[in-house]
Design an enzyme around this catalytic site. Structure first.
Site, short mmCIF file in Angstrom:
data_model
loop_
_atom_site.label_atom_id
_atom_site.label_comp_id
_atom_site.label_asym_id
_atom_site.label_seq_id
_atom_site.Cartn_x
_atom_site.Cartn_y
_atom_site.Cartn_z
N LYS A 1 -10.60 21.75 39.70
CA LYS A 1 -10.98 22.09 38.32
C LYS A 1 -11.38 20.85 37.52
CE LYS A 1 -6.27 22.18 36.46
NZ LYS A 1 -6.36 21.01 35.61
N THR A 2 -10.74 19.70 37.81
CA THR A 2 -11.09 18.47 37.07
C THR A 2 -12.54 18.09 37.36
OG1 THR A 2 -8.80 17.76 37.33
CG2 THR A 2 -10.36 16.09 36.62
N ASP B 1 -8.74 22.29 29.00
CA ASP B 1 -8.08 22.26 30.31
C ASP B 1 -6.69 22.89 30.17
OD1 ASP B 1 -7.61 21.69 32.94
OD2 ASP B 1 -7.18 19.57 32.63
N GLU B 2 -6.16 23.42 31.25
CA GLU B 2 -4.80 24.00 31.29
C GLU B 2 -4.59 25.00 30.14
OE1 GLU B 2 -3.19 23.37 33.85
OE2 GLU B 2 -3.24 21.26 34.45
N GLN C 1 0.16 29.07 37.11
CA GLN C 1 0.81 27.78 36.82
C GLN C 1 1.22 27.68 35.35
OE1 GLN C 1 -0.80 24.19 38.87
NE2 GLN C 1 -2.42 25.56 39.55
N ARG D 1 2.29 21.35 45.15
CA ARG D 1 2.11 19.90 44.97
C ARG D 1 1.94 19.23 46.34
NH1 ARG D 1 -0.12 20.29 41.13
NH2 ARG D 1 0.15 22.49 41.49
#
Length: 774
Positions: free
Chosen positions: A33-34, A225-226, A256, A614
Site C-alpha cells: 500500500k505504501t 493512510d491507515e 488491521q 509481521r
C-alpha cells in the site's frame, strides 16, 4: 513515470491511475500500500497537479519520511518539499500555527505531551482537595482525552445529563469541573495537548468558514493512510477538507483495525462508501511479505470475524515452514526457549539480531524475555518503554527551552524555576499559583510585576524570582537570532544544569550528563537537517514541535543491530523475518479485559492477525502452563486463537495429546491426612505385602538399579557427598558458579555458591539441580 508503473501489479496500477473522485483502497497485510500511495502522488504530479495542492496524512512520522524520500527520488527534492505530508497531529499543528490567533492562542503555543497533561491534572486534583484514590489522574486524563476525541467540549459535557450522571455513578461527580479547569489552565498557559491539535482544528474549520474554504481550495487531492485507525475527530476533519473537490483517497485494512481503545472507529472504513457518492473501490490482495503458510494461517483466523470487508489475501511466495507452536511450563522457561531459539537460528542461518522480533500483548511480559536474552548476551531494544525525551534530565532541558518560546507555559516554569536550586521553595510557588489564578495571569507575568503586588514574598526571594525571569528573557532574545543548537548549548551551561549533575559522581549521574550531550547532538542533527528544507530555519520553535510530535518508533535510528521487543500495537506497519508471539494464553491474549462483547473479541482477533502477518519467513507461538500474574502463580490454558488456525499450518513441538486432567476442586479444602489415625495396615519393615511379594528376579533387578545421573537433558544429578569449596558447578537458571562453602548435614546440607549471573546464592543440595564439573 511508465517505468515506475511497470513495477506494479494490475490492482495496484488501477488504484494509482484513478485520478478524480472518492476512492477506497482495501490493502491486505504486506500488499504494497505504501508503494501505491507513493506512486499515486507522483502520478498526480506528473499530470500537472501542483504539489502544494496535495495533502497526505499518515499515522507515524517514519511512514511520512519514507514516502517523501521515495517521492523525492522520482520527482526531485524541491517538489517533494512542497507536499503537505505527515501525521494528523503534525500537519494540523502546522495549520494551527498559521491560524492560532483566531482561536485566541499565540502562534508559538506549547504542545503538552501526555506526561505534561497528567502532571497538570494531578495538580488540579490536589488543589481541589479531591480524593486522589478516587480521582486517579491517569484515569481522569484518559476520560478527558476520550471526550475531546469524541468532540465533547466542556460546554457539550455540561449540556449532557447522561455524561454527568455516568461520572456521578462512577463516584467522580467533579470530573466536569476538573475538565473545565484543565482546559482553562491550558489556554492560559498558551498550550494545547495532543487531543487539542485535532479538536482545535475541528473548531477552526467549523467556526471560521473562510478558513475552511481556504484549506479546501488548497488541498484539492487528499490521501489518508491507515484509514481504519482514524477516530471521530480525524474523520470529521477529513470530511470537511475533502467536501469541495471530493478527491479523497483512503487506504486501509479493516482486518488491521486495532486502536479502538484509543478512539479509532472501524466504521469509518466500513461506511466509507455511504459517506461519498460513486466511490471507486480497489482491492490489493497479493501479499509480498510472508510465506504461503503464514498468509493462509492468518486468513484462517481472521475469517472468524463477522464484521469485515470481503477480501482474500494470497501470495505467490514459497510455501515456507509451518508455524511452530510450543508449550512451556513457566514464563521463565518461555523466555529461555525464545532466547535459545534466536541464538541457534542466528548462528545456523548467519543472521543479524535485527531479523528477530518478540511480540507480546502487555509490556509486563518483556521482563522474562529480557532476562533470558541478557543471559545469552543477545542485544535487544524495547519499544514503548521510557522514551528518550521522557527522561528527567532531558525533560528539564526541554522545559527551559519551552519557556523561551512560550513564557506562559505553566508546567515548564514549575519544573525548572528551582532546578538547579535557587532558593525558590514550594511556599513561594503556591503564592505565585494563587496570585496567577486571582489575577487571571500566567505565573511568569505575576513574577514580572512582583514589585507591584502584595504577595507576602520577602525581598530576597523576589530578587531571585526577578533574576530567573531576566535569565529566561535573555535566552529568549538569543533564540530570535540563533539556531536551536546554539540556544540549547547556552541554556545547559548558563543555568547550571550540567554542573548540578556533575556533583553526582555515580554511574546514573554520568548517564544523565551523557543523555544531555545526546540531546544536544540530536538538536545539532536536527538543525543540519532543517538546512535542506525550503521553508525551515532550524529555530528552537521548529525543534520543540518536532520533539513534541515524535512517536516512540520514530526515535529509532535503526543503526544498532538488536532484537526488537514490543507490544503488538507498536508492531503495526513493521516486518521481520522471524517473529515470536509469546503469551498465547486465554485471559492474556485474548485479554481478559477485552472479551465482554463480540466487537472487543473481534478486535483482539484482528490484533493477533496483525502480529502473525509481521512475519516474513517463520512465526513462533508460545504459551505456558502456569504464569505469574499480579504476584500469583496461576494455571494457564492455550489461547483460542491457536485453535482457530487451520492445523495444517502448524507444527506442535509438544504433542497435543499429552493431556493432564486439572481437578475442578481445590485440593486444599480437604486438609492434610493425619497418618497417625490411620488403621495400621503397613506390614513390618522389610516384608512386602503378600499379594505384591516380588520374585527373586525382580529383587535382583531392583538391587542393580543405580542412582539417576545427569544425562545432559536437565535431569537432576544426585549430589556427590564430596562437593567441596572451590568446585565449579552449573545451574540452569543462574549459569556457571564456584562453591564457596558447605553447611549442614544430611537432608539440610546447603552450598553457598557464587554464580556468574545470579551472584551468591545458598542452595539446599537435595533440591538443587546442579551440573558438577569434575
Amino acid at each position: 513515470m511508465e517505468q515506475y508503473l511497470a513495477q506494479l501489479n494490475e490492482p495496484q496500477r488501477e488504484a494509482v491511475l484513478h485520478k478524480d473522485g472518492p476512492m477506497m483502497v482495501i490493502a491486505g497485510a504486506g500488499s504494497g500500500k505504501t508503494r501505491v500511495l507513493t506512486f499515486r502522488i507522483t502520478y498526480l504530479m506528473s499530470l500537472g497537479v501542483d504539489s502544494f495542492n496535495i495533502l497526505a496524512l499518515t499515522f507515524t512520522n517514519k511512514a511520512a519520511r519514507e514516502m517523501k524520500k521515495r517521492i523525492a527520488e522520482i520527482v526531485g527534492n524541491s517538489e517533494a518539499k512542497n507536499l503537505w505530508m505527515g501525521t494528523f497531529h503534525s500537519v494540523f499543528a502546522r495549520m494551527l500555527r498559521y491560524e492560532a490567533d483566531k482561536l485566541g492562542y499565540p502562534n508559538n503555543f506549547t504542545i503538552y505531551d501526555t506526561q505534561d497533561s497528567q502532571r497538570l491534572i494531578s495538580a488540579i486534583i490536589k488543589e481541589m482537595q479531591l480524593d486522589k484514590d478516587i480521582y486517579k489522574y491517569k484515569q481522569v486524563y484518559s476520560r478527558i482525552s476520550s471526550y475531546k476525541n469524541s468532540l465533547i467540549t466542556v460546554k457539550a459535557y455540561f449540556q449532557n445529563p447522561e455524561l454527568i450522571e455516568a461520572d456521578a455513578m462512577a463516584k467522580r461527580p467533579r470530573l466536569g469541573d476538573i475538565y473545565k479547569e484543565y482546559v482553562d489552565r491550558c489556554f492560559k498557559a498558551g498550550a494545547m495537548d495532543f487531543d487539542d491539535l485535532l479538536l482545535k482544528t475541528n473548531e477552526l474549520l467549523t467556526r471560521f468558514p473562510d478558513v475552511l474554504a481556504k484549506y479546501q481550495d488548497r488541498f484539492r487531492y487528499i490521501l489518508v493512510d491507515e484509514y481504519q485507525d482514524t477516530n471521530h475527530s480525524q474523520y470529521l476533519i477529513v470530511r470537511a477538507l475533502s467536501d469541495r473537490f471530493q478527491n479523497i483517497c483512503v487506504v486501509g485494512d479493516d482486518a488491521q483495525s486495532i486502536y479502538a481503545f484509543r478512539g479509532a472507529n472501524i466504521n469509518n472504513i466500513l461506511n466509507f462508501q455511504r459517506d461519498y457518492d460513486e466511490v471507486a473501490s480497489f482491492r490489493l490482495e497479493q501479499n509480498y511479505r510472508s510465506t504461503k503458510n503464514i498468509v493462509q494461517a492468518a486468513n484462517s483466523v481472521i475469517e472468524k470475524n463477522k464484521t469485515r470487508l470481503d477480501k482474500v489475501v494470497w501470495t505467490a511466495n514459497d510455501e515456507g515452514a509451518p508455524i511452530i507452536v510450543n508449550r512451556l511450563v513457566t514464563d521463565a522457561e518461555e523466555g529461555r526457549f525464545v532466547a535459545s531459539s534466536i541464538f541457534e537460528t542466528k548462528m545456523k542461518e548467519q543472521l543479524l539480531n535485527g531479523a528477530f522480533a518478540i511480540l507480546y500483548r502487555t509490556n509486563a511480559q518483556s521482563r522474562a524475555m529480557e532476562d533470558a536474552l541478557r543471559k545469552k548476551d543477545i542485544p535487544y531494544r524495547i519499544y514503548g518503554g521510557l522514551s528518550f525525551y521522557q527522561r528527567k534530565e532531558v525533560k528539564d532541558v526541554l522545559s527551559y527551552l519551552r519557556l523561551l518560546i512560550n513564557p506562559k507555559d505553566e508546567e515548564a516554569i514549575k519544573r525548572v524555576i528551582n532546578y538547579p536550586a535557587r532558593g525558590i521553595g514550594q511556599t513561594t510557588m503556591d503564592k505565585l499559583t494563587i496570585a496567577a489564578k486571582q489575577y487571571d495571569r500566567s505565573i511568569f507575568e505575576v513574577i514580572e510585576h512582583i514589585d507591584q503586588l502584595e504577595l507576602g514574598i520577602n525581598a530576597g526571594t523576589r530578587t531571585k524570582l526577578k533574576n530567573f525571569v531576566n535569565m529566561i528573557k535573555s535566552f529568549a532574545i538569543m533564540s530570535e537570532k540563533e539556531d536551536a543548537f546554539a540556544v540549547a548549548e547556552a541554556v545547559t551551561k548558563k543555568t547550571g544544569l550540567v554542573q548540578e549533575l556533575k556533583k553526582d559522581g555515580t554511574p546514573e549521574g554520568i548517564a544523565r550528563i551523557e543523555n544531555i550531550e545526546e540531546l544536544l547532538n540530536g538538536i545539532r542533527d536536527f538543525v543540519e537537517g532543517q538546512q535542506e528544507l525550503a521553508d525551515a530555519t532550524g529555530s528552537l520553535a521548529e525543534f520543540l514541535e518536532d520533539v513534541a510530535l515524535a512517536t516512540t518508533l520514530d526515535n529509532d535510528t535503526g543503526d544498532d543491530d538488536r532484537v526488537s521487543l514490543m507490544t503488538i500495537h507498536l508492531a503495526k506497519g513493521l516486518e521481520f523475518p522471524y517473529v515470536y508471539i509469546v503469551g498465547m494464553e486465554e485471559d492474556l491474549f485474548p485479554s481478559a479485559m477485552s472479551m465482554n462483547t463480540r466487537s472487543e473479541l473481534e478486535e483482539e482477533r484482528r490484533l493477533f492477525y496483525v502480529a502473525l502477518t509481521r512475519a516474513e519467513k517463520q512465526a513462533y507461538l508460545t504459551y505456558t502452563q502456569s504464569r505469574y500474574r499480579w504476584g500469583k502463580l496461576i494455571d494457564a490454558e492455550p489461547s483460542r486463537f491457536i485453535e482457530e488456525i487451520d492445523d495444517q499450518f502448524l507444527m506442535h513441538m509438544v504433542p497435543q495429546d499429552d493431556y493432564r486432567y486439572k481437578p475442578l476442586i481445590d485440593r486444599d479444602i480437604f486438609g492434610e491426612v493425619d497418618k497417625s489415625k490411620l488403621r495400621q495396615t503397613k506390614p513390618t519393615a522389610g516384608t512386602p505385602p503378600p499379594s505384591h511379594r516380588p520374585t527373586d528376579e525382580q529383587l535382583r533387578k531392583l538391587r542393580s538399579i543405580k542412582p539417576v545421573q545427569d544425562n545432559g537433558q536437565g535431569l537432576p544429578k544426585v549430589m556427590p557427598i564430596s562437593l567441596v569449596p572451590g568446585q565449579e558447578v552449573e545451574h540452569m537458571r543462574f549459569g556457571k558458579g564456584k562453591v564457596i562453602k558447605i553447611d549442614g548435614v544430611g537432608q539440610d546440607k546447603k552450598a553457598e555458591i557464587n554464580f556468574d549471573n545470579g551472584g551468591i546464592k545458598k542452595l539446599l543440595l537435595r533440591f538443587a539441580k546442579l551440573k558438577v564439573f569434575e
